[in-house]
Design a protein around this motif. Structure first.
Motif, PDB file in Angstrom:
ATOM      1  N   ASP A 170     -42.154 111.273   5.000  1.00 18.06           N
ATOM      2  CA  ASP A 170     -43.188 111.609   5.978  1.00 18.06           C
ATOM      3  C   ASP A 170     -42.802 112.850   6.777  1.00 18.06           C
ATOM      4  OD1 ASP A 170     -44.667 109.418   5.189  1.00 18.06           O
ATOM      5  OD2 ASP A 170     -44.050 108.152   6.873  1.00 18.06           O
ATOM      6  N   VAL A 171     -41.529 112.954   7.142  1.00 19.45           N
ATOM      7  CA  VAL A 171     -41.067 114.105   7.920  1.00 19.45           C
ATOM      8  C   VAL A 171     -41.185 115.387   7.097  1.00 19.45           C
ATOM      9  CG1 VAL A 171     -39.033 115.196   8.951  1.00 19.45           C
ATOM     10  CG2 VAL A 171     -39.559 112.804   9.456  1.00 19.45           C
ATOM     11  N   VAL A 172     -40.734 115.350   5.838  1.00 20.32           N
ATOM     12  CA  VAL A 172     -40.813 116.543   4.992  1.00 20.32           C
ATOM     13  C   VAL A 172     -42.267 116.958   4.818  1.00 20.32           C
ATOM     14  CG1 VAL A 172     -40.339 117.484   2.706  1.00 20.32           C
ATOM     15  CG2 VAL A 172     -38.661 115.998   3.795  1.00 20.32           C
ATOM     16  N   SER A 173     -43.149 115.992   4.541  1.00 21.72           N
ATOM     17  CA  SER A 173     -44.573 116.308   4.360  1.00 21.72           C
ATOM     18  C   SER A 173     -45.160 116.923   5.623  1.00 21.72           C
ATOM     19  CB  SER A 173     -45.350 115.042   3.993  1.00 21.72           C
ATOM     20  OG  SER A 173     -44.957 114.545   2.733  1.00 21.72           O
ATOM     21  N   GLU A 174     -44.816 116.353   6.788  1.00 18.34           N
ATOM     22  CA  GLU A 174     -45.368 116.857   8.041  1.00 18.34           C
ATOM     23  C   GLU A 174     -44.893 118.264   8.336  1.00 18.34           C
ATOM     24  OE1 GLU A 174     -45.623 117.804  12.229  1.00 18.34           O
ATOM     25  OE2 GLU A 174     -43.743 117.389  11.173  1.00 18.34           O
ATOM     26  N   GLN A 175     -43.623 118.555   8.079  1.00 18.83           N
ATOM     27  CA  GLN A 175     -43.098 119.895   8.316  1.00 18.83           C
ATOM     28  C   GLN A 175     -43.751 120.918   7.388  1.00 18.83           C
ATOM     29  OE1 GLN A 175     -40.599 120.728  10.858  1.00 18.83           O
ATOM     30  NE2 GLN A 175     -41.476 118.772  11.457  1.00 18.83           N
ATOM     31  N   LEU A 176     -43.927 120.556   6.140  1.00 20.48           N
ATOM     32  CA  LEU A 176     -44.579 121.469   5.195  1.00 20.48           C
ATOM     33  C   LEU A 176     -46.032 121.722   5.586  1.00 20.48           C
ATOM     34  CD1 LEU A 176     -43.200 120.110   1.803  1.00 20.48           C
ATOM     35  CD2 LEU A 176     -42.537 122.219   2.950  1.00 20.48           C
ATOM     36  N   ARG A 177     -46.705 120.692   6.032  1.00 22.44           N
ATOM     37  CA  ARG A 177     -48.107 120.847   6.428  1.00 22.44           C
ATOM     38  C   ARG A 177     -48.222 121.694   7.696  1.00 22.44           C
ATOM     39  NH1 ARG A 177     -49.116 116.064   5.812  1.00 22.44           N
ATOM     40  NH2 ARG A 177     -48.587 115.304   7.886  1.00 22.44           N
ATOM     41  N   ARG A 178     -47.391 121.401   8.677  1.00 26.25           N
ATOM     42  CA  ARG A 178     -47.509 122.062   9.978  1.00 26.25           C
ATOM     43  C   ARG A 178     -47.014 123.499   9.949  1.00 26.25           C
ATOM     44  NH1 ARG A 178     -44.273 122.552  14.572  1.00 26.25           N
ATOM     45  NH2 ARG A 178     -42.588 121.369  13.582  1.00 26.25           N
ATOM     46  N   LEU A 179     -45.911 123.762   9.250  1.00 27.42           N
ATOM     47  CA  LEU A 179     -45.281 125.077   9.308  1.00 27.42           C
ATOM     48  C   LEU A 179     -45.619 125.974   8.127  1.00 27.42           C
ATOM     49  CD1 LEU A 179     -41.735 123.967  10.543  1.00 27.42           C
ATOM     50  CD2 LEU A 179     -43.589 124.957  11.905  1.00 27.42           C
ATOM     51  N   ALA A 180     -46.044 125.375   7.011  1.00 24.27           N
ATOM     52  CA  ALA A 180     -46.341 126.188   5.831  1.00 24.27           C
ATOM     53  C   ALA A 180     -47.762 126.014   5.327  1.00 24.27           C
ATOM     54  CB  ALA A 180     -45.354 125.862   4.707  1.00 24.27           C
ATOM     55  N   GLY A 181     -48.533 125.117   5.941  1.00 25.05           N
ATOM     56  CA  GLY A 181     -49.899 124.901   5.492  1.00 25.05           C
ATOM     57  C   GLY A 181     -49.989 124.291   4.105  1.00 25.05           C
ATOM     58  N   LEU A 182     -48.974 123.525   3.707  1.00 24.33           N
ATOM     59  CA  LEU A 182     -48.929 122.940   2.373  1.00 24.33           C
ATOM     60  C   LEU A 182     -49.143 121.434   2.445  1.00 24.33           C
ATOM     61  CD1 LEU A 182     -45.784 124.824   1.014  1.00 24.33           C
ATOM     62  CD2 LEU A 182     -48.158 125.233   0.347  1.00 24.33           C
ATOM     63  N   ASP A 183     -50.012 120.923   1.602  1.00 23.03           N
ATOM     64  CA  ASP A 183     -50.259 119.483   1.513  1.00 23.03           C
ATOM     65  C   ASP A 183     -49.542 118.973   0.271  1.00 23.03           C
ATOM     66  OD1 ASP A 183     -51.165 116.943   1.841  1.00 23.03           O
ATOM     67  OD2 ASP A 183     -53.257 117.369   1.330  1.00 23.03           O
ATOM     68  N   VAL A 184     -48.356 118.421   0.473  1.00 30.94           N
ATOM     69  CA  VAL A 184     -47.496 118.037  -0.647  1.00 30.94           C
ATOM     70  C   VAL A 184     -47.142 116.557  -0.528  1.00 30.94           C
ATOM     71  CG1 VAL A 184     -45.287 118.456  -1.813  1.00 30.94           C
ATOM     72  CG2 VAL A 184     -46.519 120.353  -0.733  1.00 30.94           C
ATOM     73  N   GLU A 185     -47.322 115.822  -1.600  1.00 30.22           N
ATOM     74  CA  GLU A 185     -46.867 114.435  -1.635  1.00 30.22           C
ATOM     75  C   GLU A 185     -45.364 114.432  -1.909  1.00 30.22           C
ATOM     76  OE1 GLU A 185     -47.626 110.232  -4.060  1.00 30.22           O
ATOM     77  OE2 GLU A 185     -48.968 111.946  -4.365  1.00 30.22           O
ATOM     78  N   VAL A 186     -44.606 113.792  -1.052  1.00 31.39           N
ATOM     79  CA  VAL A 186     -43.146 113.826  -1.139  1.00 31.39           C
ATOM     80  C   VAL A 186     -42.618 112.417  -1.396  1.00 31.39           C
ATOM     81  CG1 VAL A 186     -40.988 114.362   0.077  1.00 31.39           C
ATOM     82  CG2 VAL A 186     -43.024 115.799   0.424  1.00 31.39           C
TER      83      VAL A 186
END
Length: 377
Positions: free
Chosen positions: A120-136
């Motif tokens: 959840d943390v990795v997904s949230e960081q990618l979404r918030r800082l890189a605009g990426l929606d990634v299932e981790v």
């Protein structure tokens, strides 16, 4: 002991009356980067509190450990659990918990849920800082004992009389300990995929026994190096990735390893005969013009394994300028990874694959490997 356990509380001027020691009843919100969860207090004390020793969804009594009236947020510990999560377990270590050793963040959480929280943390960081929606998915790695006995290099604080201890979270205070349950029974043998590496005393080597094999195997699988290709290994350490890249590209290929630590750089030359070793800061070496530098040319593949703060823009720009067909980015901090991925995207490189590994069970730390390739290819 994890890096979180060695942090010190910063000395700063108080911004109003202290709220340390005050208690509040609250429902725990989502997990956040750093080993804590978010709690939002209602009026009259409306404030975000970053709370350790909790699990999302629980109702707890939290005690403020850092914070004043003028602070934007406070820190706290869950000191009483009123409605526990079904994923809550009894910590295996007697030193884990509020006011005790700060080395582990998640001993109170079932191991599978620990990995889900990290995902959840990795997904949230990618979404918030890189605009990426990634299932981790955070993958288990062989080499630990149900999340324990994996840390092959451990540091203690010596105590008077011959004892030893570990520090509390964000504190100079020391908790005496007899045994740390995440410490491995044996020291690291510095072996990866059957190959032995020489490492200086106190030098960097992955502390989880299964990490070297897993990381090297993942990087090679993602990059698929071919005979004759040219490779850059950045933040190369003692040559862990460079050695196997050279095996893959063969005598007709080329591998350049750049490392800022002089001792590690010297050992990479010993560990990896045939690899071209450059000692110096990665950004400085990449920026050096010919004839001082010999890496101002295209490269087919790049491996990035930067420290916790990430590679940062100057290095990312220098990598992209060499037009690699693929970049493997090994990251120990998801926020730094996300920031660098945003820079890569701005410069035309897309995230194609991401894997995450539980190399630090019982703590909030997680290791990721990302594959980047030119957009549209």
């Amino acid at each position: 002991m994890s890096g979180a356990g060695r942090r010190r509380t910063r000395s700063r001027k108080p911004r109003g009356a202290s709220r340390v020691g005050e208690r509040f009843e609250a429902v725990v919100g989502p997990v956040a980067h750093g080993g804590h969860c978010v709690v939002r207090l209602g009026p009259p004390d409306s404030r975000v509190v970053f709370v350790r020793h909790a699990i999302p969804g629980e109702r707890v009594v939290l005690e403020i450990t850092e914070g004043t009236d003028g602070d934007r947020f406070w820190r706290g510990d869950a000191v009483e659990v009123l409605e526990p999560s079904p994923d809550r377990v009894s910590p295996p270590c007697p030193y884990a918990g509020p006011g005790r050793c700060g080395g582990c963040d998640f001993q109170h959480v079932d191991l599978a849920r620990q990995r889900a929280l990290k995902a959840d943390v990795v997904s949230e960081q990618l979404r918030r800082l890189a605009g990426l929606d990634v299932e981790v998915v955070v993958e288990a790695v062989p080499g630990d004992d149900h999340g324990l006995r994996w840390r092959t290099r451990q540091r203690y604080v010596p105590l008077p009389g011959g004892g030893r201890g570990m520090r509390k979270h964000r504190s100079h205070d020391v908790v005496p300990v007899e045994t740390c349950l995440i410490e491995a029974p044996e020291l690291s043998d510095h072996v990866a995929l059957g190959r032995t590496f020489e490492v200086a005393d106190g030098g960097f080597w992955q502390v989880h026994p299964g990490a070297p094999d897993m990381l090297v195997g993942t990087v090679l699988e993602m990059l698929r190096p071919r005979p004759g290709e040219r490779c850059l290994d950045l933040y190369a350490g003692v040559g862990l990735f460079a050695a196997f890249l050279l095996e893959a590209v063969g005598e007709s290929g080329r591998v350049v390893a750049i490392e800022g630590d002089p001792a590690a750089s010297a050992l990479s030359a010993t560990n990896c005969p045939g690899v071209e070793v450059r000692a110096g800061g990665v950004a400085d070496v990449l920026a050096a013009p010919p004839p001082d530098g010999s890496v101002d040319e295209p490269f087919d593949l790049v491996v990035l394994d930067p420290p916790r703060e990430g590679a940062r823009r100057p290095v990312v720009e220098a990598v992209v300028a060499r037009a690699p067909r693929a970049v493997a980015y090994v990251a120990c901090d998801p926020a730094a990874l996300a920031r660098d991925l945003a820079t890569f995207a701005e410069l035309g490189y897309e995230l194609r694959e991401l894997r995450a590994f539980d190399l630090f069970p019982m703590t909030h730390h997680v290791e990721c490997v990302a594959l980047l390739e030119p957009a549209g290819r």
